[in-house]
Motif scaffolding. Structure first.
Motif, PDB file in Angstrom:
ATOM      1  N   GLN A 102     -25.999 -42.823 -51.003  1.00 53.01           N
ATOM      2  CA  GLN A 102     -26.115 -41.544 -50.296  1.00 53.01           C
ATOM      3  C   GLN A 102     -27.037 -41.675 -49.084  1.00 53.01           C
ATOM      4  OE1 GLN A 102     -27.486 -39.424 -53.743  1.00 53.01           O
ATOM      5  NE2 GLN A 102     -25.546 -38.309 -53.941  1.00 53.01           N
ATOM      6  N   ARG A 103     -28.156 -42.343 -49.286  1.00 55.97           N
ATOM      7  CA  ARG A 103     -29.118 -42.516 -48.194  1.00 55.97           C
ATOM      8  C   ARG A 103     -28.487 -43.329 -47.046  1.00 55.97           C
ATOM      9  NH1 ARG A 103     -33.609 -43.695 -50.974  1.00 55.97           N
ATOM     10  NH2 ARG A 103     -34.191 -41.519 -50.920  1.00 55.97           N
ATOM     11  N   ALA A 104     -27.696 -44.357 -47.390  1.00 55.55           N
ATOM     12  CA  ALA A 104     -27.037 -45.175 -46.366  1.00 55.55           C
ATOM     13  C   ALA A 104     -26.058 -44.346 -45.541  1.00 55.55           C
ATOM     14  CB  ALA A 104     -26.320 -46.363 -47.017  1.00 55.55           C
ATOM     15  N   ILE A 105     -25.335 -43.439 -46.199  1.00 53.99           N
ATOM     16  CA  ILE A 105     -24.392 -42.567 -45.478  1.00 53.99           C
ATOM     17  C   ILE A 105     -25.164 -41.632 -44.549  1.00 53.99           C
ATOM     18  CG2 ILE A 105     -22.742 -40.667 -45.730  1.00 53.99           C
ATOM     19  CD1 ILE A 105     -21.822 -42.073 -48.359  1.00 53.99           C
ATOM     20  N   ILE A 115     -27.905 -32.056 -41.208  1.00 52.41           N
ATOM     21  CA  ILE A 115     -27.666 -32.326 -42.622  1.00 52.41           C
ATOM     22  C   ILE A 115     -28.623 -31.454 -43.410  1.00 52.41           C
ATOM     23  CG2 ILE A 115     -27.750 -34.057 -44.457  1.00 52.41           C
ATOM     24  CD1 ILE A 115     -27.267 -36.142 -42.193  1.00 52.41           C
ATOM     25  N   ILE A 116     -28.089 -30.643 -44.282  1.00 51.00           N
ATOM     26  CA  ILE A 116     -28.914 -29.763 -45.113  1.00 51.00           C
ATOM     27  C   ILE A 116     -28.780 -30.175 -46.554  1.00 51.00           C
ATOM     28  CG2 ILE A 116     -29.288 -27.391 -45.885  1.00 51.00           C
ATOM     29  CD1 ILE A 116     -28.155 -26.471 -43.189  1.00 51.00           C
ATOM     30  N   VAL A 117     -29.913 -30.400 -47.204  1.00 54.09           N
ATOM     31  CA  VAL A 117     -29.951 -30.722 -48.618  1.00 54.09           C
ATOM     32  C   VAL A 117     -30.695 -29.565 -49.276  1.00 54.09           C
ATOM     33  CG1 VAL A 117     -30.743 -32.341 -50.387  1.00 54.09           C
ATOM     34  CG2 VAL A 117     -30.015 -33.193 -48.137  1.00 54.09           C
ATOM     35  N   SER A 118     -30.066 -28.913 -50.248  1.00 57.52           N
ATOM     36  CA  SER A 118     -30.732 -27.783 -50.893  1.00 57.52           C
ATOM     37  C   SER A 118     -30.537 -27.860 -52.399  1.00 57.52           C
ATOM     38  CB  SER A 118     -30.188 -26.453 -50.364  1.00 57.52           C
ATOM     39  OG  SER A 118     -28.839 -26.293 -50.748  1.00 57.52           O
TER      40      SER A 118
END
Length: 123
Positions: A102-105, A115-118
């Motif tokens: 996920q981090r690589a993408i 990019i929003i992570v919630s």
């Protein structure tokens, strides 16, 4: 006030209460007496912002903390301030629990835009 653990404040003309847990059914408790001077500072700040902008919803900062404020009129025609503590923070990507894939993408050369992570809303 920063030492107290609360989700929100309800400040009326003759009272100041804290909500110590999230949710509509959470009970309120009176703000400790030693915080009443600080409550008066917050009340004055809210009135000042409202008088300048004439919008009953706004954000203030007090003593390093952010609050979302809504002003409503009670049945006795006095103002009641509803303040919700804002505890959101922008974290470095290393602090977000992601897999390496996920981090690589997310950090890839072709990744563009916001990019929003919630997650769940918490107290």
């Amino acid at each position: 006030m920063n030492e107290l653990s609360f989700v929100g404040l309800v400040i009326g003309e003759r009272y100041a209460d804290m909500k110590t847990a999230p949710g509509t059914g959470a009970s309120r408790v009176p703000v400790p007496d030693e915080c009443l001077d600080e409550i008066e500072q917050i009340r004055a700040m809210c009135r000042d912002v409202f008088e300048r902008h004439q919008d009953p919803e706004f954000t203030i900062e007090h003593d390093g903390a952010m609050y979302r404020v809504t002003i409503m009129t009670a049945l006795d025609m006095t103002d009641v301030l509803f303040l919700r503590a804002i505890r959101a923070q922008i974290r470095p990507i290393e602090a977000i629990p992601l897999s390496e894939a996920q981090r690589a993408i997310l950090l890839g050369r072709d990744t563009r835009g916001l990019i929003i992570v919630s997650g769940d809303m918490a107290a």
